[in-house]
Design a protein around this motif. Sequence first.
Motif, PDB file in Angstrom:
ATOM      1  N   HIS A  65       0.773  -1.405  -0.092  1.00  0.00           N
ATOM      2  CA  HIS A  65      -0.238  -0.017   0.112  1.00  0.00           C
ATOM      3  C   HIS A  65       0.935   1.613  -0.507  1.00  0.00           C
ATOM      4  O   HIS A  65       1.587   1.672   0.083  1.00  0.00           O
ATOM      5  N   TRP A  66       0.743   2.063  -1.069  1.00  0.00           N
ATOM      6  CA  TRP A  66       1.068   3.149  -0.880  1.00  0.00           C
ATOM      7  C   TRP A  66       0.882   4.652  -0.364  1.00  0.00           C
ATOM      8  O   TRP A  66      -0.004   5.469  -0.714  1.00  0.00           O
ATOM      9  N   HIS A  67       1.551   4.723   0.977  1.00  0.00           N
ATOM     10  CA  HIS A  67       0.513   5.283   2.037  1.00  0.00           C
ATOM     11  C   HIS A  67       0.545   6.423   1.477  1.00  0.00           C
ATOM     12  O   HIS A  67       2.297   7.604   2.433  1.00  0.00           O
ATOM     13  N   GLY A  68      -0.168   7.720   1.993  1.00  0.00           N
ATOM     14  CA  GLY A  68      -0.037   8.651   1.748  1.00  0.00           C
ATOM     15  C   GLY A  68      -0.474   9.019  -0.030  1.00  0.00           C
ATOM     16  O   GLY A  68      -0.771  10.508  -0.452  1.00  0.00           O
ATOM     17  N   HIS A 106      -5.804   6.654   9.408  1.00  0.00           N
ATOM     18  CA  HIS A 106      -5.505   7.091   8.373  1.00  0.00           C
ATOM     19  C   HIS A 106      -7.092   6.939   7.325  1.00  0.00           C
ATOM     20  O   HIS A 106      -7.128   5.929   7.121  1.00  0.00           O
ATOM     21  N   HIS A 155      -7.619   6.985   3.407  1.00  0.00           N
ATOM     22  CA  HIS A 155      -7.075   6.418   2.242  1.00  0.00           C
ATOM     23  C   HIS A 155      -8.418   7.195   1.421  1.00  0.00           C
ATOM     24  O   HIS A 155      -8.839   7.298   1.479  1.00  0.00           O
TER      25      HIS A 155
END
Length: 596
Positions: free
Chosen positions: A102-105, A534, A536
């Motif tokens: 997962h590409w966080h941010g 967080h 998404h």
Amino acid sequence: MTESFRTDAVSRRTFVTGLGAGALLLGLPHSSHPNSPTASTTTLRGNHFDLSIGYRQVNLTGRERQALTINGSLPGPILRWREGETVTLNVHNQLPDKSSLHWHGVRVPSDMDGEPGLSFSGIQPRKIFRYRFPVRQSGTYWYHSQSGFQQQRGLIGAIVIDPISPEPFSYERDYVVVLSDWSDESPQTIYTHLKKDPDYYNRQQRTATDLWREVRTKGVARTWRDRHQWNWKQLSDRNISQVTGETYTYLINGHTPDTNWTALFKPGERVRLRLINAASMTLFDLRIPGLKMKVVAADGQNVEPTSVDEIRIGNGETYDVIVEPESELAYSIFAQSMDRSGYARGTLTSDIRLSAEIPAMDHRPVLTLQDLGLARKAEETNTHFKTAQTAHTEKHSDLPDATEGGWFYGNLAAAGLGSNSPIIHQPSESSFRVDHRALTPGNGIADPGVGLRHHKHRYNRRVLTYSDLRSSKPTQDQREPQRELQLHLTGNYERYLWSINGEKFRDASPFLFRHQERLRITLVNDTTLPQPMHLHGFWSELETGDGEYLPRKHTVIAQPGSSISYLVSADTYGRWALHSQMLYQRPGMYREVRIV
Ligand SMILES: [Cu+2]
């Protein structure tokens, strides 16, 4: 990681810089490199990447353990992208279990988000999944597995996106600082311990000595009253973290405090540090004694520079800071876990032979009534404690716009100011899943948080708070919020059950946002622990008071016993996650957000 900052013409293909010295050092016993030479994590550049999820033996504590790795390293390689390009990432899962990245941010299409169950079903064992998406932002982010508890075993890495237009600040050196928490125990073992006894890793309980000290200072009556309150809550005011230095070794770029990750500078150079908290369960309080840190970005997005001495960085968050070491000395990068049960440590120096003193850890924080959301009397707050039922009966009096499910439609405070809606506990919160409620939550924006509240007075340190964050660019979506969703972060600590509005993810239906609507999300933290939440798919535009310059975040710490609000523009269709970044709470404290 040790490259000095230059914007070379970047090859269109992936190539490797550095020799992966960080990965090599992983195999060494922890005490063999007390002041190791600068070790670098591999940096991969370009727009085509081949990543391989596998495992290898590491020795971080004196014992061999199996870590999960990306391209053989822990943390995984730094991915360096350029804003405006389209990146392709072939992720090969070599594990016998499903995995994911997962590409966080990073704002990507929903099916590229790497969230098992929402974006896709995960990457099957021995299979390759191809991610491909345009990069439409710049800054510091990170990536991690979202499958099970794999993140805890090492599936983490940094993302650096170089901007199209020049940065509004300058520096000569550029380093990534990935903070993490490593355990020799398997994540499943940690989770089992927490389920059996949530205090398993908490050996800082009150003792009889504490009791007598308290009686001496407060007298018997007040002590009894305070104690009664605590005992009734079945909580200890020393439960600051659930998983602690009892099992964790805290790492910087995969290095223990003993192997001391070291970054070099030449005297006179300005150094950019990209701080990333990739830990599973740890909030860090980071400082570099002797240096002011100029905060220039939060969660990858540029903010008006502000100088501080210390930053609390929640798991999931990133901060970019610039430091200007003046002398040919060494400085410690010192990141204490929030409960002071351990620290990560690295060194910034102009001379590889030098290292700096490691400071003593600060006093251990103790929870107060403020952290329980009980500090203020209800009449002192602008909120009212009501259950949804009483709200309904008063529907035609002072609460005409409160409706079911935590939605508010009218009389909303202006963009930037946060919520003025009453605190309404949903009927679903009256369940065995909820053992505590913040009756009079304060606003968490300006509060540095438990353990940091008197630092100016006590240590003469200026601590960053969210109220210091001001976007360096004007707020893009200038609309007022059309409605507000109030979410209660809930749990039963003793039974280690976590939920939102008293409902665990499996039992709950998704929150539906209308495509292109502008809305406010208010988090009310009814638990006694900070929850880095967080979202998404969208920016969480934190309401720090000035609607014109809202800082854009992807992870927002909801302080215990507090509320906090941010605005969202629901501009991308799809199924998205909103969850606590606390790994072992995530399965319950998790919701789907669906854009319809
Ligand atoms: Cu994310």
